[in-house]
Design a protein around this motif. Structure first.
Motif, PDB file in Angstrom:
ATOM      1  N   HIS A 233       0.823  -1.211   0.000  1.00  0.00           N
ATOM      2  CA  HIS A 233       0.000   0.000   0.000  1.00  0.00           C
ATOM      3  C   HIS A 233       0.860   1.264   0.000  1.00  0.00           C
ATOM      4  CE1 HIS A 233      -3.196  -2.790   1.042  1.00  0.00           C
ATOM      5  NE2 HIS A 233      -2.517  -3.153   2.116  1.00  0.00           N
ATOM      6  N   GLN A 234       0.463   2.239  -0.805  1.00  0.00           N
ATOM      7  CA  GLN A 234       1.082   3.561  -0.805  1.00  0.00           C
ATOM      8  C   GLN A 234       0.185   4.504   0.007  1.00  0.00           C
ATOM      9  OE1 GLN A 234       4.027   4.498  -2.038  1.00  0.00           O
ATOM     10  NE2 GLN A 234       4.251   4.009  -4.198  1.00  0.00           N
ATOM     11  N   VAL A 235       0.760   5.169   0.993  1.00  0.00           N
ATOM     12  CA  VAL A 235      -0.017   6.056   1.865  1.00  0.00           C
ATOM     13  C   VAL A 235       0.592   7.447   1.815  1.00  0.00           C
ATOM     14  CG1 VAL A 235      -0.786   6.492   4.224  1.00  0.00           C
ATOM     15  CG2 VAL A 235      -0.665   4.141   3.374  1.00  0.00           C
ATOM     16  N   ARG A 236      -0.242   8.447   1.485  1.00  0.00           N
ATOM     17  CA  ARG A 236       0.236   9.833   1.451  1.00  0.00           C
ATOM     18  C   ARG A 236       0.330  10.375   2.878  1.00  0.00           C
ATOM     19  NH1 ARG A 236       0.610  13.878  -2.224  1.00  0.00           N
ATOM     20  NH2 ARG A 236      -0.465  12.703  -3.849  1.00  0.00           N
ATOM     21  N   THR A 237       1.375  11.161   3.163  1.00  0.00           N
ATOM     22  CA  THR A 237       1.569  11.753   4.486  1.00  0.00           C
ATOM     23  C   THR A 237       1.533  13.271   4.378  1.00  0.00           C
ATOM     24  OG1 THR A 237       3.983  11.789   4.277  1.00  0.00           O
ATOM     25  CG2 THR A 237       2.990   9.800   5.199  1.00  0.00           C
ATOM     26  N   PRO A 238       1.186  13.963   5.468  1.00  0.00           N
ATOM     27  CA  PRO A 238       1.054  15.417   5.396  1.00  0.00           C
ATOM     28  C   PRO A 238       2.380  16.157   5.343  1.00  0.00           C
ATOM     29  CG  PRO A 238       0.606  14.649   7.613  1.00  0.00           C
ATOM     30  CD  PRO A 238       0.754  13.423   6.769  1.00  0.00           C
ATOM     31  N   GLU A 239       3.488  15.446   5.487  1.00  0.00           N
ATOM     32  CA  GLU A 239       4.782  16.126   5.474  1.00  0.00           C
ATOM     33  C   GLU A 239       5.805  15.278   4.743  1.00  0.00           C
ATOM     34  OE1 GLU A 239       6.286  14.779   9.870  1.00  0.00           O
ATOM     35  OE2 GLU A 239       4.826  16.393   9.717  1.00  0.00           O
ATOM     36  N   GLU A 240       6.912  15.909   4.363  1.00  0.00           N
ATOM     37  CA  GLU A 240       7.979  15.201   3.669  1.00  0.00           C
ATOM     38  C   GLU A 240       8.723  14.294   4.641  1.00  0.00           C
ATOM     39  OE1 GLU A 240       9.143  15.436   0.322  1.00  0.00           O
ATOM     40  OE2 GLU A 240       7.205  16.382  -0.051  1.00  0.00           O
ATOM     41  N   ILE A 257     -12.120   3.547  10.165  1.00  0.00           N
ATOM     42  CA  ILE A 257     -12.811   2.956   9.021  1.00  0.00           C
ATOM     43  C   ILE A 257     -13.443   4.061   8.173  1.00  0.00           C
ATOM     44  CG2 ILE A 257     -14.726   1.461   8.343  1.00  0.00           C
ATOM     45  CD1 ILE A 257     -14.223  -0.168  10.877  1.00  0.00           C
ATOM     46  N   THR A 258     -13.246   3.965   6.885  1.00  0.00           N
ATOM     47  CA  THR A 258     -13.822   4.943   5.960  1.00  0.00           C
ATOM     48  C   THR A 258     -14.490   4.201   4.811  1.00  0.00           C
ATOM     49  OG1 THR A 258     -13.338   6.837   4.529  1.00  0.00           O
ATOM     50  CG2 THR A 258     -11.649   5.126   4.690  1.00  0.00           C
ATOM     51  N   GLU A 259     -15.473   4.818   4.187  1.00  0.00           N
ATOM     52  CA  GLU A 259     -16.166   4.160   3.073  1.00  0.00           C
ATOM     53  C   GLU A 259     -15.905   4.837   1.733  1.00  0.00           C
ATOM     54  OE1 GLU A 259     -17.474   1.384   3.584  1.00  0.00           O
ATOM     55  OE2 GLU A 259     -17.730   1.368   5.764  1.00  0.00           O
ATOM     56  N   ASN A 260     -15.376   6.082   1.768  1.00  0.00           N
ATOM     57  CA  ASN A 260     -15.328   6.860   0.528  1.00  0.00           C
ATOM     58  C   ASN A 260     -13.932   7.356   0.157  1.00  0.00           C
ATOM     59  OD1 ASN A 260     -18.229   6.811   0.274  1.00  0.00           O
ATOM     60  ND2 ASN A 260     -18.284   8.290   1.972  1.00  0.00           N
ATOM     61  N   ASP A 261     -12.888   6.846   0.794  1.00  0.00           N
ATOM     62  CA  ASP A 261     -11.539   7.307   0.497  1.00  0.00           C
ATOM     63  C   ASP A 261     -10.871   6.333  -0.470  1.00  0.00           C
ATOM     64  OD1 ASP A 261      -8.831   8.028   0.510  1.00  0.00           O
ATOM     65  OD2 ASP A 261      -8.992   8.869   2.528  1.00  0.00           O
ATOM     66  N   PRO A 262     -10.540   6.798  -1.698  1.00  0.00           N
ATOM     67  CA  PRO A 262      -9.931   5.889  -2.685  1.00  0.00           C
ATOM     68  C   PRO A 262      -8.541   5.399  -2.269  1.00  0.00           C
ATOM     69  CG  PRO A 262      -9.885   8.161  -3.465  1.00  0.00           C
ATOM     70  CD  PRO A 262     -10.723   8.167  -2.227  1.00  0.00           C
ATOM     71  N   ASP A 263      -7.898   6.131  -1.334  1.00  0.00           N
ATOM     72  CA  ASP A 263      -6.550   5.742  -0.899  1.00  0.00           C
ATOM     73  C   ASP A 263      -6.573   4.849   0.340  1.00  0.00           C
ATOM     74  OD1 ASP A 263      -5.305   7.213  -2.931  1.00  0.00           O
ATOM     75  OD2 ASP A 263      -5.457   9.064  -1.743  1.00  0.00           O
ATOM     76  N   ALA A 264      -7.749   4.421   0.774  1.00  0.00           N
ATOM     77  CA  ALA A 264      -7.846   3.612   1.985  1.00  0.00           C
ATOM     78  C   ALA A 264      -7.149   2.264   1.798  1.00  0.00           C
ATOM     79  CB  ALA A 264      -9.310   3.393   2.363  1.00  0.00           C
ATOM     80  N   ILE A 265      -6.602   1.758   2.899  1.00  0.00           N
ATOM     81  CA  ILE A 265      -6.006   0.420   2.919  1.00  0.00           C
ATOM     82  C   ILE A 265      -7.122  -0.594   3.172  1.00  0.00           C
ATOM     83  CG2 ILE A 265      -4.422  -1.099   4.167  1.00  0.00           C
ATOM     84  CD1 ILE A 265      -2.798   1.396   4.911  1.00  0.00           C
ATOM     85  N   PRO A 309     -12.098  -0.983   4.773  1.00  0.00           N
ATOM     86  CA  PRO A 309     -11.198   0.082   4.329  1.00  0.00           C
ATOM     87  C   PRO A 309     -10.832   0.997   5.504  1.00  0.00           C
ATOM     88  CG  PRO A 309     -13.457   0.576   3.685  1.00  0.00           C
ATOM     89  CD  PRO A 309     -13.506  -0.721   4.420  1.00  0.00           C
ATOM     90  N   VAL A 310      -9.550   1.206   5.721  1.00  0.00           N
ATOM     91  CA  VAL A 310      -9.101   2.044   6.843  1.00  0.00           C
ATOM     92  C   VAL A 310      -8.090   3.072   6.348  1.00  0.00           C
ATOM     93  CG1 VAL A 310      -9.479   0.255   8.602  1.00  0.00           C
ATOM     94  CG2 VAL A 310      -7.248   0.419   7.467  1.00  0.00           C
TER      95      VAL A 310
END
Length: 320
Positions: A233-240, A257-265, A309-310
């Motif tokens: 999984h690739q996860v975006r972070t808020p900082e470098e 848990i999320t239902e609508n985030d395309p980047d969810a694991i 999805p989390v």
């Protein structure tokens, strides 16, 4: 330490917490460094000249003395020139009995008291000598959970009323974080971090602190810029982030848990259990990685084998 502060020492067994307490008390001699009490070098002072109050886990009360005599002991054994009068000793004992809420029990012996009452007597005896520093070594370790909770709230109230500078050793993280003004995290004889509960929980200074405090699971990851890779999984972070192998520390409330985030694991449920008033699911984020836990929202059903999805809401990342 700051004057009037309650500082908790927290760390694994053998990390040096009790040794430091014994050094401050004068029961051990340091091989290097100095111990200063308000600018005064106390490194070579005898125990009796340090005016230190010490409360042990197992009370260390004199069984043949009653409550009042136990509290007065440290005053009565002083050299004659510094010993208070009998009238002053009685006044001091009565004052301390009220402070520790044991009024009317002064004639009882330790065997006639509960564990919580004995620990109150031990604290009163330590306070009787008007210590410059109060040392508490696992003071509630021999008590059951409910008595511990009651006594630690009471101890905080007593500390706020008396203002003694206090060093407090405990293995109980909840106790340390709830009771102390600041916490010092020990590891192998060294201090990893000193800070408030918010500091050590939300801003751990080292990977050891991140993994030791609270319920953290250590995950190996790869970092690159504003992304980290957790398994596939690739996860975006808020900082470098510094590029390269890293360690991510995850707690149960870090994943939601999320239902609508395309980047969810998409995590697989390994099991569901009850934890106090909440329900937790054990999740696998990827094959080969340690399982993590998540607190399930009220009304959210989950069963073994489900895929949920989390997303990661907190980032505790340290380079390896």
């Amino acid at each position: 330490m700051r004057p009037g502060e309650l500082l908790a020492l927290l760390g694994p067994s053998g990390s040096g917490k009790t040794t430091l307490l014994r050094l401050v008390a004068g029961l051990e001699t340091p091989t290097a460094g100095r111990i200063l009490f308000g600018g005064e070098d106390a490194t070579r002072l005898a125990v009796r000249d340090r005016r230190v109050g010490f409360v042990f886990q197992h009370y260390a009360l004199f069984r043949h003395l009653n409550v009042a005599e136990n509290i007065a002991y440290g005053l009565r054994v002083r050299p004659r020139r510094t010993r208070p009068s009998n009238k002053e000793i009685k006044r001091r004992v009565a004052e301390l009995l009220d402070l520790v809420q044991l009024h009317g029990l002064d004639k009882r012996h330790p065997a006639q008291l509960s564990g919580g009452q004995r620990q109150r007597v031990a604290l009163a005896r330590a306070l009787a000598v008007e210590p410059r520093v109060l040392l508490l070594d696992e003071p509630f370790g021999a008590l059951d959970a409910k008595v511990r909770r009651d006594l630690r709230r009471w101890l905080r109230e007593v500390h706020d009323r008396t203002g003694h500078t206090t060093l407090f050793v405990t293995h109980d993280q909840e106790e340390a974080l709830e009771l102390a003004d600041r916490v010092a995290i020990f590891n192998r004889g060294r201090i990893e971090q000193v800070g408030t509960a918010d500091d050590v929980l939300d801003r751990p200074a080292t990977s050891f602190v991140a993994g030791f405090v609270a319920e953290s699971v250590r995950l190996p990851v790869d970092a690159a810029g504003s992304w980290i890779r957790i398994g596939p999984h690739q996860v975006r972070t808020p900082e470098e982030n510094v590029a390269g192998p890293a360690e991510l520390f995850v707690r149960p409330n870090d994943l939601v848990i999320t239902e609508n985030d395309p980047d969810a694991i998409r995590a697989r449920v390994l099991g569901v259990r009850r934890s106090g008033s909440s329900r937790r699911a054990e999740l696998s984020l990827a094959d080969g990685l340690p399982a993590v836990e998540i607190e399930l929202p009220e009304g959210r059903a989950a069963r073994r084998g489900d895929v949920v999805p989390v997303v990661l809401t907190h980032l505790r990342l340290f380079t390896r």
